[in-house]
Design a protein around this motif. Structure first.
Motif, short mmCIF file in Angstrom:
data_model
loop_
_atom_site.label_atom_id
_atom_site.label_comp_id
_atom_site.label_asym_id
_atom_site.label_seq_id
_atom_site.Cartn_x
_atom_site.Cartn_y
_atom_site.Cartn_z
N TRP A 135 0.85 -1.18 0.00
CA TRP A 135 0.00 0.00 0.00
C TRP A 135 0.89 1.24 0.00
O TRP A 135 1.74 1.40 0.88
CB TRP A 135 -0.89 0.06 1.23
N ILE A 136 0.67 2.12 -0.96
CA ILE A 136 1.40 3.39 -1.03
C ILE A 136 0.39 4.49 -0.75
O ILE A 136 -0.58 4.67 -1.49
CB ILE A 136 2.05 3.58 -2.41
N VAL A 137 0.63 5.22 0.35
CA VAL A 137 -0.30 6.25 0.81
C VAL A 137 0.25 7.63 0.44
O VAL A 137 1.35 7.98 0.84
CB VAL A 137 -0.50 6.16 2.34
N SER A 138 -0.54 8.39 -0.30
CA SER A 138 -0.18 9.76 -0.65
C SER A 138 -1.05 10.70 0.17
O SER A 138 -2.27 10.80 -0.07
CB SER A 138 -0.40 10.02 -2.14
N LEU A 139 -0.43 11.37 1.14
CA LEU A 139 -1.18 12.33 1.96
C LEU A 139 -1.57 13.54 1.13
O LEU A 139 -2.68 14.06 1.26
CB LEU A 139 -0.35 12.77 3.16
N LYS A 140 -0.67 13.97 0.27
CA LYS A 140 -0.92 15.14 -0.57
C LYS A 140 -2.09 14.88 -1.52
O LYS A 140 -2.96 15.72 -1.67
CB LYS A 140 0.34 15.48 -1.36
N GLY A 141 -2.12 13.70 -2.15
CA GLY A 141 -3.18 13.37 -3.09
C GLY A 141 -4.41 12.74 -2.46
O GLY A 141 -5.39 12.49 -3.14
N LYS A 142 -4.33 12.46 -1.13
CA LYS A 142 -5.41 11.74 -0.44
C LYS A 142 -5.80 10.50 -1.24
O LYS A 142 -6.95 10.30 -1.64
CB LYS A 142 -6.60 12.65 -0.17
N LEU A 143 -4.79 9.66 -1.45
CA LEU A 143 -4.90 8.52 -2.34
C LEU A 143 -4.09 7.36 -1.77
O LEU A 143 -3.02 7.56 -1.22
CB LEU A 143 -4.33 8.92 -3.71
N VAL A 144 -4.64 6.14 -1.89
CA VAL A 144 -3.90 4.93 -1.53
C VAL A 144 -3.88 4.03 -2.76
O VAL A 144 -4.93 3.70 -3.32
CB VAL A 144 -4.53 4.19 -0.33
N THR A 145 -2.68 3.64 -3.15
CA THR A 145 -2.51 2.72 -4.27
C THR A 145 -2.14 1.36 -3.69
O THR A 145 -1.17 1.25 -2.94
CB THR A 145 -1.41 3.20 -5.23
N VAL A 146 -2.93 0.35 -4.00
CA VAL A 146 -2.69 -1.00 -3.49
C VAL A 146 -2.20 -1.88 -4.64
O VAL A 146 -2.91 -2.09 -5.63
CB VAL A 146 -3.97 -1.61 -2.86
N HIS A 147 -0.97 -2.37 -4.47
CA HIS A 147 -0.40 -3.33 -5.41
C HIS A 147 -0.62 -4.71 -4.80
O HIS A 147 -0.05 -5.01 -3.75
CB HIS A 147 1.09 -3.09 -5.60
N ASN A 148 -1.44 -5.54 -5.44
CA ASN A 148 -1.61 -6.92 -5.01
C ASN A 148 -0.72 -7.75 -5.91
O ASN A 148 -1.04 -7.98 -7.08
CB ASN A 148 -3.07 -7.35 -5.11
N PHE A 149 0.42 -8.15 -5.36
CA PHE A 149 1.41 -8.86 -6.16
C PHE A 149 0.97 -10.28 -6.51
O PHE A 149 1.35 -10.81 -7.56
CB PHE A 149 2.76 -8.89 -5.45
N GLU A 150 0.16 -10.90 -5.66
CA GLU A 150 -0.32 -12.26 -5.95
C GLU A 150 -1.27 -12.27 -7.14
O GLU A 150 -1.21 -13.15 -7.98
CB GLU A 150 -1.00 -12.87 -4.73
N LYS A 151 -2.16 -11.30 -7.18
CA LYS A 151 -3.16 -11.25 -8.26
C LYS A 151 -2.72 -10.35 -9.40
O LYS A 151 -3.44 -10.22 -10.39
CB LYS A 151 -4.50 -10.79 -7.69
N GLU A 152 -1.55 -9.71 -9.22
CA GLU A 152 -0.99 -8.81 -10.24
C GLU A 152 -1.97 -7.71 -10.61
O GLU A 152 -2.21 -7.41 -11.79
CB GLU A 152 -0.55 -9.60 -11.47
N THR A 153 -2.54 -7.07 -9.57
CA THR A 153 -3.46 -5.96 -9.79
C THR A 153 -2.95 -4.72 -9.07
O THR A 153 -2.21 -4.81 -8.09
CB THR A 153 -4.88 -6.28 -9.26
N VAL A 154 -3.38 -3.57 -9.58
CA VAL A 154 -3.10 -2.29 -8.94
C VAL A 154 -4.44 -1.55 -8.86
O VAL A 154 -5.12 -1.38 -9.87
CB VAL A 154 -2.09 -1.45 -9.76
N THR A 155 -4.80 -1.14 -7.64
CA THR A 155 -6.06 -0.44 -7.43
C THR A 155 -5.78 0.86 -6.71
O THR A 155 -5.08 0.87 -5.70
CB THR A 155 -7.03 -1.30 -6.59
N GLU A 156 -6.35 1.95 -7.22
CA GLU A 156 -6.22 3.25 -6.56
C GLU A 156 -7.52 3.57 -5.83
O GLU A 156 -8.61 3.45 -6.39
CB GLU A 156 -5.91 4.35 -7.57
#
Length: 180
Positions: A135-156
């Motif tokens: 999980w990459i949390v951007s305080l400035k953008g109020k955004l969390v990007t979740v990289h699920n490496f097992e399923k090879e997905t990226v969700t914002e």
């Protein structure tokens, strides 16, 4: 003024040399590709978001084998990282200094001084080491990007969204709780 003189190179550091470094209460040190990386302590907004996420994860994991920790040393392969939050599921992998293995979830909250490392170097290192979700949390953008490496997905996930972990069924975090 250049950091290195002509023909001077960085000395690669061993894990033993890294472990022998004196402790420093103001900075954190990580060992990445045998190079020491230093980061200052996080800002107050960073600490607040970290506390909210850690508290939410801790409450969800109550009674489970997996536990959430803030800023513990994690050894993955030959690297030492100190993620903002680590969810670890094998208590036998702790030794006196650190957790030895890949956490199920790693959370990094972006800071101006560490964003490049968090977005590129750590993304690749965590994936190669076997982390399930990053999980990459951007305080400035109020955004969390979740990289699920097992399923090879990226969700914002944005401020209005509810973060949904695919690693832990039922783990849902309204981001308004984190970014308020």
């Amino acid at each position: 003024m250049p950091l290195l003189k002509e023909k001077e190179t960085f000395k690669k550091m061993t894990l033993e040399e890294f472990d022998a470094l004196p402790s420093d209460e103001r900075n954190t040190y990580e060992l990445v590709d045998h190079m020491v990386m230093m980061s200052p302590r996080p800002s107050l907004p960073h600490q607040r978001a970290q506390f909210k996420l850690l508290s939410t994860l801790d409450a969800f994991l109550s009674g489970h084998k997996c536990q959430a920790y803030g800023e513990i040393e994690v050894k993955m392969r030959d690297d030492i990282f100190i993620p903002d939050i680590s969810v670890v599921c094998d208590p036998d992998q702790f030794n006196k200094n650190r957790y030895d293995g890949a956490p199920a979830i790693v959370v990094e909250i972006l800071s101006p001084g560490t964003a490049r490392i968090d977005l590129f170097t750590k993304l690749n290192k965590y994936q190669m080491a076997g982390v399930k979700e990053y999980w990459i949390v951007s305080l400035k953008g109020k955004l969390v990007t979740v990289h699920n490496f097992e399923k090879e997905t990226v969700t914002e996930y944005t401020l209005e969204d509810v973060l949904n972990s695919e690693t832990f069924e039922g783990l849902k975090i309204p981001l308004t709780k984190i970014f308020e």
